[in-house]
Write a protein that holds these residues in place. Structure first.
Motif, PDB file in Angstrom:
ATOM      1  N   VAL A 206       8.256 -17.601  10.234  1.00 37.22           N
ATOM      2  CA  VAL A 206       7.847 -16.535   9.638  1.00 37.22           C
ATOM      3  C   VAL A 206       6.754 -16.858   8.623  1.00 37.22           C
ATOM      4  N   ASP A 207       6.644 -18.142   8.263  1.00 34.71           N
ATOM      5  CA  ASP A 207       5.587 -18.436   7.302  1.00 34.71           C
ATOM      6  C   ASP A 207       4.089 -18.453   8.032  1.00 34.71           C
ATOM      7  N   GLY A 208       4.216 -18.684   9.366  1.00 32.01           N
ATOM      8  CA  GLY A 208       2.997 -18.638  10.169  1.00 32.01           C
ATOM      9  C   GLY A 208       2.706 -17.201  10.324  1.00 32.01           C
ATOM     10  N   GLN A 209       3.521 -16.407  10.547  1.00 26.75           N
ATOM     11  CA  GLN A 209       3.268 -15.185  10.730  1.00 26.75           C
ATOM     12  C   GLN A 209       2.660 -14.257   9.502  1.00 26.75           C
ATOM     13  N   ALA A 210       3.173 -14.821   8.525  1.00 28.30           N
ATOM     14  CA  ALA A 210       2.678 -14.299   7.040  1.00 28.30           C
ATOM     15  C   ALA A 210       1.085 -14.828   7.107  1.00 28.30           C
ATOM     16  N   ASP A 211       1.030 -15.997   7.385  1.00 30.32           N
ATOM     17  CA  ASP A 211      -0.509 -16.620   7.088  1.00 30.32           C
ATOM     18  C   ASP A 211      -1.397 -16.003   8.349  1.00 30.32           C
ATOM     19  N   LEU A 212      -0.940 -15.524   9.344  1.00 26.47           N
ATOM     20  CA  LEU A 212      -1.919 -14.906  10.334  1.00 26.47           C
ATOM     21  C   LEU A 212      -2.176 -13.521   9.993  1.00 26.47           C
ATOM     22  N   ILE A 213      -1.267 -12.891   9.256  1.00 24.94           N
ATOM     23  CA  ILE A 213      -1.270 -11.212   8.690  1.00 24.94           C
ATOM     24  C   ILE A 213      -2.342 -11.464   7.589  1.00 24.94           C
ATOM     25  N   GLU A 214      -2.204 -12.425   6.824  1.00 25.28           N
ATOM     26  CA  GLU A 214      -3.223 -12.602   5.477  1.00 25.28           C
ATOM     27  C   GLU A 214      -4.627 -12.643   6.223  1.00 25.28           C
ATOM     28  N   GLU A 215      -4.854 -13.686   7.245  1.00 23.47           N
ATOM     29  CA  GLU A 215      -6.194 -13.809   7.895  1.00 23.47           C
ATOM     30  C   GLU A 215      -6.365 -12.367   8.579  1.00 23.47           C
ATOM     31  N   ILE A 216      -5.822 -11.478   9.143  1.00 23.91           N
ATOM     32  CA  ILE A 216      -6.005 -10.254   9.704  1.00 23.91           C
ATOM     33  C   ILE A 216      -6.629  -9.429   8.627  1.00 23.91           C
ATOM     34  N   ALA A 217      -5.800  -9.335   7.460  1.00 22.46           N
ATOM     35  CA  ALA A 217      -5.958  -8.617   6.288  1.00 22.46           C
ATOM     36  C   ALA A 217      -7.358  -8.837   5.710  1.00 22.46           C
ATOM     37  N   ARG A 218      -7.804 -10.082   5.691  1.00 19.80           N
ATOM     38  CA  ARG A 218      -9.201 -10.670   5.109  1.00 19.80           C
ATOM     39  C   ARG A 218     -10.340 -10.437   5.965  1.00 19.80           C
ATOM     40  N   ILE A 219     -10.082 -10.269   7.154  1.00 17.63           N
ATOM     41  CA  ILE A 219     -11.106 -10.171   8.052  1.00 17.63           C
ATOM     42  C   ILE A 219     -11.323  -8.588   8.137  1.00 17.63           C
ATOM     43  N   TYR A 220     -10.061  -7.830   8.408  1.00 19.24           N
ATOM     44  CA  TYR A 220     -10.388  -6.521   8.636  1.00 19.24           C
ATOM     45  C   TYR A 220     -10.925  -5.668   7.147  1.00 19.24           C
ATOM     46  N   GLY A 221     -10.667  -6.433   6.100  1.00 23.61           N
ATOM     47  CA  GLY A 221     -11.145  -5.733   4.838  1.00 23.61           C
ATOM     48  C   GLY A 221     -10.057  -5.248   3.983  1.00 23.61           C
ATOM     49  N   TYR A 222      -9.796  -5.817   2.848  1.00 28.60           N
ATOM     50  CA  TYR A 222      -8.592  -5.327   1.670  1.00 28.60           C
ATOM     51  C   TYR A 222      -9.218  -3.891   1.344  1.00 28.60           C
ATOM     52  N   ASP A 223     -10.378  -3.521   1.184  1.00 27.66           N
ATOM     53  CA  ASP A 223     -10.879  -2.220   0.966  1.00 27.66           C
ATOM     54  C   ASP A 223     -10.163  -1.272   1.825  1.00 27.66           C
ATOM     55  N   ARG A 224     -10.019  -1.516   3.006  1.00 26.97           N
ATOM     56  CA  ARG A 224      -9.704  -0.697   4.182  1.00 26.97           C
ATOM     57  C   ARG A 224      -8.477  -0.490   4.411  1.00 26.97           C
ATOM     58  N   ILE A 225      -7.714  -1.285   3.713  1.00 28.16           N
ATOM     59  CA  ILE A 225      -6.032  -1.048   3.832  1.00 28.16           C
ATOM     60  C   ILE A 225      -5.781   0.330   3.123  1.00 28.16           C
ATOM     61  N   PRO A 226      -4.840   1.019   3.830  1.00 31.33           N
ATOM     62  CA  PRO A 226      -4.484   2.503   2.973  1.00 31.33           C
ATOM     63  C   PRO A 226      -3.459   2.123   1.908  1.00 31.33           C
ATOM     64  N   GLU A 227      -3.702   3.038   1.009  1.00 32.49           N
ATOM     65  CA  GLU A 227      -2.460   2.701  -0.116  1.00 32.49           C
ATOM     66  C   GLU A 227      -1.242   3.725   0.223  1.00 32.49           C
ATOM     67  N   THR A 228      -0.254   2.878   0.374  1.00 36.92           N
ATOM     68  CA  THR A 228       1.027   3.846   0.929  1.00 36.92           C
ATOM     69  C   THR A 228       2.118   3.328   0.165  1.00 36.92           C
ATOM     70  N   GLN A 229       3.269   4.268   0.024  1.00 34.01           N
ATOM     71  CA  GLN A 229       4.184   4.026  -0.559  1.00 34.01           C
ATOM     72  C   GLN A 229       5.189   2.911   0.041  1.00 34.01           C
ATOM     73  N   ILE A 230       6.028   2.139  -0.658  1.00 34.80           N
ATOM     74  CA  ILE A 230       6.760   1.100   0.129  1.00 34.80           C
ATOM     75  C   ILE A 230       7.837   2.015   0.929  1.00 34.80           C
ATOM     76  N   ALA A 231       8.036   1.649   2.194  1.00 33.45           N
ATOM     77  CA  ALA A 231       9.026   2.379   3.080  1.00 33.45           C
ATOM     78  C   ALA A 231       9.839   1.711   3.595  1.00 33.45           C
TER      79      ALA A 231
END
Length: 552
Positions: A206-231
């Motif tokens: 699970v730690d590795g999954q979180a680390d990889l998803i952080e990398e995806i967010a960093r390269i994809y661009g934090y400013d491109r991540i949509p604002e959503t309500q927690i579901a």
């Protein structure tokens, strides 16, 4: 210079040897290089010209003739590269950072993959050839017995959507990770990702999954991540009752006007003996000793929290008129059941100086004494819905006749009193009283009730009355109070001692105790006859049980 460039570029420490010196030492054309621990009494002259006697845990780079360098620390003077060197041997390695933590350990602690040793050597050789000329010999000697396994983590687009709120295709995720050097295998909707050896920050599971998803967010661009309500489902919340009660204790003490301090857990037996008069036997319990103390007066784990707090009082009492401190902390006691010590939690309160801080409209400047401390502890206990009892006792740290044990039910939870004059002298305290209490906080927290009854504000007026009785000096005030409450029943809702008197009108060996008493009923206004009946019963029981006489 080349080895420094490699260190700055990829973080791999290197060491250069004069190859001709190695050949001469080995007396053969091809010397043998090995690593080993230092032998007893072995010595080595290092690059700084100092001849050093080596510890038996020191790792060495050596040849058949003896030590060449201290692994990861410093090379030997005999084989160092000089202006006369024409043939050079370049060495890179991954060392145990615990063994060399005072020197280059920080590089390895922060994550240098063993594979970087080979890359560092090749890069260093290229720097030498490029900047100083020369020819690089063919081949590379590599001893790599325990190569680490690179982390492999599985993720899916559903994982990315759940964590980031992004709906990305499998190929988009694979492309992002591939550009970062990860090896990605796609199996339907599952991506099996193998980390490159230089990415030691990527974990497993699970730690590795979180680390990889952080990398995806960093390269994809934090400013491109949509604002959503927690579901997602909010995980169940679990409290920590012991910690919550400990924090409640802190809040209550601060509300009573005390200041929290935090002291060192490390001390010395000599410092702790000061809480006892010189003639008292010392604490003979074994201490937990540090193998590598940082100071000569911080060599053991403390047995007493009171000793630590008194050191703070000693430092501050001469520069501050009023001291009102508390500390919550562990003490460390050797355990018979294993290597680890027991760590019981203690609470210490210390008071000294005037009862109230100076103020322009006047304040009580009399010094705090035993009864001020007892009143504070009583208020503290009452706020926690505990009913403490106080019994006189003798304790070597405290003044004879000014010391009491604190009981909750039949269990002793602490002791309070005024410091013994000889203890005050050992701490170089002024002549004014210093009073302190030490409590077993584990036992105190365990005693706090889970809940308590809240009564409505009375709708009917109370009847107020004072009662003064003469009793023997040996009779404790809390005994009288307990008997009053028990005998008065539900109509006697509050009893408080407000006066203690010994004087001409009181026979020798006797004392007068005066109590304020509150009578009240929840459903009616009490009549004089009802109050008189309860009062008469109370007086009769006091006379028969304690030999008390109503004071004229």
């Amino acid at each position: 210079d080349a080895t420094n460039y490699v260190m700055l570029e990829i973080g791999e420490p290197l060491h250069a040897f004069d190859f001709d010196v190695l050949v001469e030492r080995a007396e053969v054309e091809t010397p043998t290089i090995l690593t080993r621990l230092a032998e007893p009494g072995e010595r080595l002259t290092t690059l700084d010209g100092v001849e050093r006697e080596l510890d038996d845990f020191t790792v060495l780079v050596a040849d058949r003739a003896g030590a060449l360098s201290i692994a990861g620390v410093m090379g030997g003077a005999e084989s160092e590269v000089s202006e006369h060197t024409t043939n050079m041997l370049l060495e890179g390695a991954a060392w145990n950072f615990i063994n060399i933590r005072r020197t280059t350990a920080s590089h390895f602690e922060r994550g240098v993959h063993p594979a970087m040793a080979e890359r560092g050597v090749r890069r260093g050789l290229n720097f030498v050839a490029q900047l100083a000329g020369g020819e690089i010999a063919e081949g590379l000697v590599d001893e790599y017995p325990l190569p680490p396994i690179d982390s492999t983590v599985e993720i899916t687009p559903t994982d990315v959507q759940r964590w980031l709120g992004l709906l990305l295709e499998v190929n988009e995720i694979a492309d992002i990770l591939g550009r970062l050097g990860f090896k990605v295998e796609v199996d339907g909707q599952i991506l099996r990702v193998t980390t490159p050896d230089h990415r030691l920050d990527i974990g497993q599971g699970v730690d590795g999954q979180a680390d990889l998803i952080e990398e995806i967010a960093r390269i994809y661009g934090y400013d491109r991540i949509p604002e959503t309500q927690i579901a997602d489902r909010i995980p169940p919340q679990y409290g920590n009752p012991k910690l919550e009660r400990e924090e409640r204790v802190r809040d209550v003490l601060v509300g009573l006007g005390l200041q929290e301090v935090v002291t060192y857990r490390l001390t010395s037996p000599e410092r702790e003996t000061r809480i006892l008069p010189p003639e008292s036997p010392p604490d003979d319990r074994p201490y937990i000793r540090l193998a590598n103390p940082i100071a000569s007066d911080r060599i053991v784990m403390r047995h007493s929290l009171l000793a630590s707090v008194l050191e703070i009082v000693e430092r501050n009492v001469r520069i501050r008129d009023r001291i009102a401190l508390f500390e919550i902390g562990q003490v460390y006691v050797s355990s018979e059941e294993g290597d680890l010590p027991e760590e019981p939690l203690r609470l210490v309160i210390a008071l000294s100086g005037p009862r109230s801080p100076p103020a322009w409209q006047g304040s009580d400047q009399k010094p705090m004494d035993f009864y001020d401390l007892k009143g504070l502890v009583d208020e503290f206990m009452t706020t926690l819905h505990l009913g403490p009892l106080y019994k006189p006792m003798e304790h070597p740290t405290f003044h004879p006749g000014k010391c009491a044990r604190i009981l909750i039910g039949e269990r002793q939870v602490g002791v309070l009193g005024e410091l013994h004059p000889k203890v005050s002298e050992r701490y170089d305290l002024p002549e004014r009283p210093v009073v302190a209490a030490e409590l077993d906080l584990d036992l105190l927290i365990e005693s706090i009730p889970e809940g308590y009854v809240v009564e409505p504000v009375p709708a009917f007026p109370p009847v107020l009355e004072d009662l003064a009785v003469v009793v023997d000096d040996e009779v404790q005030a809390d005994e009288v109070e307990a008997l009053l409450k028990h005998t008065g029943g539900q109509l006697l809702v509050d009893v408080k001692l407000f006066d203690l008197y010994r004087g001409e009108q009181i026979p020798e060996g006797k004392k007068s105790l005066a109590y304020s008493m509150v009578y009240q009923a929840p459903d009616r206004t009490l009549t004089d006859e009802e109050v008189a009946k309860v009062r008469a019963r109370v007086i009769k029981i006091l006379e028969s049980e304690l030999g008390a006489k109503l004071r004229d």
